[in-house]
Design a protein around this motif. Structure first.
Motif, short mmCIF file in Angstrom:
data_model
loop_
_atom_site.label_atom_id
_atom_site.label_comp_id
_atom_site.label_asym_id
_atom_site.label_seq_id
_atom_site.Cartn_x
_atom_site.Cartn_y
_atom_site.Cartn_z
N GLY A 26 0.82 -1.21 0.00
CA GLY A 26 0.00 0.00 0.00
C GLY A 26 0.85 1.25 0.00
O GLY A 26 0.60 2.20 -0.76
N LEU A 27 1.90 1.27 0.84
CA LEU A 27 2.81 2.41 0.85
C LEU A 27 3.55 2.55 -0.47
O LEU A 27 3.74 3.67 -0.97
N SER A 29 2.47 1.63 -3.40
CA SER A 29 1.52 2.12 -4.41
C SER A 29 1.33 3.62 -4.31
O SER A 29 1.36 4.33 -5.32
N VAL A 30 1.16 4.11 -3.09
CA VAL A 30 1.01 5.56 -2.90
C VAL A 30 2.28 6.29 -3.33
O VAL A 30 2.24 7.32 -4.00
N TRP A 31 3.43 5.74 -2.95
CA TRP A 31 4.71 6.35 -3.32
C TRP A 31 4.87 6.38 -4.85
O TRP A 31 5.31 7.39 -5.40
N LEU A 33 2.54 6.43 -7.14
CA LEU A 33 1.63 7.43 -7.69
C LEU A 33 2.17 8.85 -7.48
O LEU A 33 2.14 9.69 -8.39
N LEU A 34 2.68 9.12 -6.28
CA LEU A 34 3.24 10.45 -6.01
C LEU A 34 4.48 10.72 -6.86
O LEU A 34 4.66 11.83 -7.39
N LEU A 71 4.18 0.28 -9.73
CA LEU A 71 2.79 0.36 -9.26
C LEU A 71 2.06 -0.96 -9.53
O LEU A 71 1.37 -1.48 -8.66
#
Length: 177
Positions: A26-27, A29-31, A33-34, A71
């Motif tokens: 989850g972390l 994936s967020v990273w 995307l950012l 991702l």
């Protein structure tokens, strides 16, 4: 005396491994995307015709693909980790494959890191007006950083191999029967 086998009894190892990788995926994936958004804004913010170092241009050209692949792998890892919680055998097999891929990517990433650091250090030291003694001290710090990165990467790969071996053990495979 008869022995009772608990087929499908959940172990703490599988549960903890699944939850750790759900959080990490989850972390990641967020990273991803950012970082993808940052790379796109950086690429659109460059002035056309401005001189950028060849390595920077190369990294900017391929960064969206690398981040997209990261991702996809993080989402696949999350799905496989959820499958581990549900004790699905296909998820265990996919998870093992993803861990093997992660170990190989770590080793290749170490090589890429070595090449990037080498090119940056050489170009910086050639342009910097440093006395040779100061350049040697700087080179020592770079060598120490490389050794630390190699140690951490190989340690992470050893941890991944240990998890793979545990997931392939007969006791864990019995949970997924």
């Amino acid at each position: 005396m008869t022995h009772t086998l608990n087929v499908g009894a959940p172990s703490r190892f599988v549960t903890v491994t699944a939850w750790v990788f759900i959080v990490l995926a989850g972390l990641a994936s967020v990273w991803a995307l950012l970082q993808h958004a940052a790379v796109i804004s950086l690429a659109t913010g460059t002035v056309p015709g401005s001189a950028t170092p060849w390595m920077t241009g190369w990294l900017l050209a391929y960064a969206p693909w690398v981040l997209g692949a990261g991702l996809v792998l993080s989402v696949a890892t999350m799905a496989a980790a959820v499958g581990l919680l549900w004790r699905l055998d296909w998820a265990r097999r996919v998870f093992i494959g993803l861990l093997v891929l992660a170990a190989v990517a770590n080793v290749l990433g170490l090589w890429i890191q070595h090449e990037v650091v080498e090119s940056l250090v050489q170009s910086t030291l050639q342009r910097a007006p440093l006395p040779p003694q100061a350049a040697d001290v700087f080179g020592g710090f770079v060598t120490a950083a490389r050794l630390l990165a190699a140690t951490l990467t190989l340690g992470a790969c050893a941890l991944l191999v240990w998890i793979i071996r545990r997931l392939m053990s007969p006791a864990v495979r019995q949970e997924f029967a």
